[in-house]
Design a protein around this motif. Structure first.
Motif, short mmCIF file in Angstrom:
data_model
loop_
_atom_site.label_atom_id
_atom_site.label_comp_id
_atom_site.label_asym_id
_atom_site.label_seq_id
_atom_site.Cartn_x
_atom_site.Cartn_y
_atom_site.Cartn_z
N MET A 83 0.83 -1.20 0.00
CA MET A 83 0.00 0.00 0.00
C MET A 83 0.87 1.25 0.00
O MET A 83 1.91 1.28 0.66
CB MET A 83 -0.91 0.01 1.22
CG MET A 83 -1.90 1.18 1.24
SD MET A 83 -3.19 0.98 2.50
CE MET A 83 -2.24 1.20 4.00
N SER A 84 0.46 2.23 -0.76
CA SER A 84 1.10 3.55 -0.71
C SER A 84 0.03 4.58 -0.39
O SER A 84 -1.14 4.41 -0.73
CB SER A 84 1.79 3.88 -2.03
OG SER A 84 0.85 4.01 -3.08
N ARG A 130 -10.07 0.81 6.27
CA ARG A 130 -9.28 0.01 7.22
C ARG A 130 -8.47 -0.95 6.36
O ARG A 130 -8.94 -2.01 5.96
CB ARG A 130 -10.20 -0.74 8.19
CG ARG A 130 -9.42 -1.62 9.20
CD ARG A 130 -10.36 -2.40 10.10
NE ARG A 130 -10.91 -1.57 11.17
CZ ARG A 130 -10.35 -1.45 12.38
NH1 ARG A 130 -9.23 -2.09 12.66
NH2 ARG A 130 -10.93 -0.69 13.30
N GLU A 131 -7.24 -0.57 6.08
CA GLU A 131 -6.40 -1.31 5.15
C GLU A 131 -5.11 -1.76 5.81
O GLU A 131 -4.47 -1.02 6.54
CB GLU A 131 -6.09 -0.46 3.91
CG GLU A 131 -7.31 -0.03 3.10
CD GLU A 131 -8.02 -1.22 2.46
OE1 GLU A 131 -7.35 -2.24 2.22
OE2 GLU A 131 -9.23 -1.11 2.20
N THR A 132 -4.72 -3.00 5.52
CA THR A 132 -3.53 -3.60 6.11
C THR A 132 -2.28 -3.27 5.30
O THR A 132 -2.32 -3.28 4.06
CB THR A 132 -3.69 -5.13 6.18
OG1 THR A 132 -4.86 -5.44 6.94
CG2 THR A 132 -2.48 -5.78 6.82
N SER A 133 -1.20 -2.97 5.99
CA SER A 133 0.07 -2.71 5.31
C SER A 133 1.21 -2.91 6.30
O SER A 133 1.00 -3.11 7.50
CB SER A 133 0.12 -1.29 4.75
OG SER A 133 0.41 -0.35 5.78
N ASP A 134 2.44 -2.86 5.79
CA ASP A 134 3.63 -2.93 6.63
C ASP A 134 4.29 -1.56 6.77
O ASP A 134 5.46 -1.46 7.15
CB ASP A 134 4.64 -3.93 6.03
CG ASP A 134 4.15 -5.36 6.14
OD1 ASP A 134 3.60 -5.71 7.19
OD2 ASP A 134 4.32 -6.12 5.17
N ALA A 194 -11.39 -11.36 1.45
CA ALA A 194 -11.87 -10.93 2.76
C ALA A 194 -11.83 -9.41 2.89
O ALA A 194 -12.73 -8.79 3.47
CB ALA A 194 -11.02 -11.58 3.86
N ALA A 195 -10.77 -8.79 2.36
CA ALA A 195 -10.65 -7.34 2.41
C ALA A 195 -11.75 -6.66 1.59
O ALA A 195 -12.33 -5.66 2.01
CB ALA A 195 -9.28 -6.91 1.91
N GLU A 196 -12.05 -7.22 0.42
CA GLU A 196 -13.09 -6.64 -0.42
C GLU A 196 -14.46 -6.77 0.22
O GLU A 196 -15.28 -5.84 0.17
CB GLU A 196 -13.09 -7.32 -1.80
CG GLU A 196 -14.02 -6.68 -2.82
CD GLU A 196 -13.69 -5.21 -3.08
OE1 GLU A 196 -14.64 -4.43 -3.27
OE2 GLU A 196 -12.49 -4.85 -3.08
N LEU A 197 -14.72 -7.90 0.87
CA LEU A 197 -16.00 -8.07 1.57
C LEU A 197 -16.11 -7.11 2.74
O LEU A 197 -17.20 -6.59 3.02
CB LEU A 197 -16.14 -9.52 2.04
CG LEU A 197 -16.41 -10.55 0.94
CD1 LEU A 197 -16.20 -11.96 1.46
CD2 LEU A 197 -17.82 -10.38 0.39
N ALA A 198 -15.00 -6.84 3.42
CA ALA A 198 -15.02 -5.87 4.52
C ALA A 198 -15.37 -4.48 3.99
O ALA A 198 -16.11 -3.73 4.65
CB ALA A 198 -13.67 -5.85 5.23
#
Length: 221
Positions: A83-84, A130-134, A194-198
């Protein structure tokens, strides 16, 4: 404008590291093929017996090629999940999974991190993203505060989340169906699904977060 993204070493290094690691791993299996065929309990015996029958140098060339291709596929998946974020005085833009999420300044009340997830809140308290990243938490905080946005140390609505159970009575049937589909995606480690359904659940006014494989939700105000 401030941009937060993975370091250049990570963004470009995966295209070298992943194919190299894949080639090395498959080459290692090729070297161990003769020994593995003596272990009758080991699965895919037919494959390893076939490997021992292929003459050199073709078996080595094939092993390196297959491993490199597998590593390249892993690099593609890894790159897609990176993600950026661009934060300016006027808007916040997130890029992930070939998708762009764009929010105007008046839409974003605050931001914070919840584990590895970046969360954006609206003035009403609804979760915009609400997005996951490092990405580094400190760099994210600097990006938002540097452009005048409010940064929170934690989720102000954390206490309002409840564990989802099938047919939750306070949720519409459509939202419960999305939670059911998402539970299946999580169990199969289909992270993008799962992310798209969220995201679809959030569009219907319900925030969703995970703890291990359990789903938690809160109805937005």
């Amino acid at each position: 404008m401030t941009t937060v993204q993975e370091t250049a070493a990570v963004r470009y290094g995966i295209w070298v590291l992943c194919p190299a690691a894949g080639a090395a791993a498959v080459w290692g299996l090729k070297l161990a093929a003769a020994w593995i065929t003596t272990l009758k309990w080991f699965p895919f015996q037919g494959v390893f017996e076939l490997v021992t029958d292929i003459p050199e140098p073709w078996v080595t060339i094939a092993a390196l090629a297959i491993g490199a291709v597998a590593g390249l596929v892993l690099a593609l998946l890894w790159a897609a999940e990176m993600m950026s974020i661009e934060v300016s005085h006027d808007r916040v833009t997130l890029r992930k999974d070939d998708k762009i999420f764009d929010f105007g300044r008046n839409q974003v009340e605050s931001a914070f991190t919840d584990g590895k997830q970046l969360v954006l809140l609206s003035p009403s308290g609804a979760e915009l993203a609400r997005e996951t990243s490092d990405l580094s938490r400190s760099k994210l905080e600097q990006a938002f505060t540097g452009q005048g946005y409010r940064w929170r140390d934690a989720d102000p609505f954390a206490a309002e989340f409840r564990m989802w159970v099938e047919h939750a009575p306070d949720l519409p049937p459509e939202v419960n169906a999305l939670f059911t589909a998402r539970r299946k995606a999580i169990s199969k480690y289909e992270h993008e699904e799962a992310a798209e359904l969220a995201r679809e659940i959030r569009k219907r006014g319900v925030s969703v977060r995970d703890e291990k494989k359990r789903q938690y939700y809160r109805c937005e105000r």
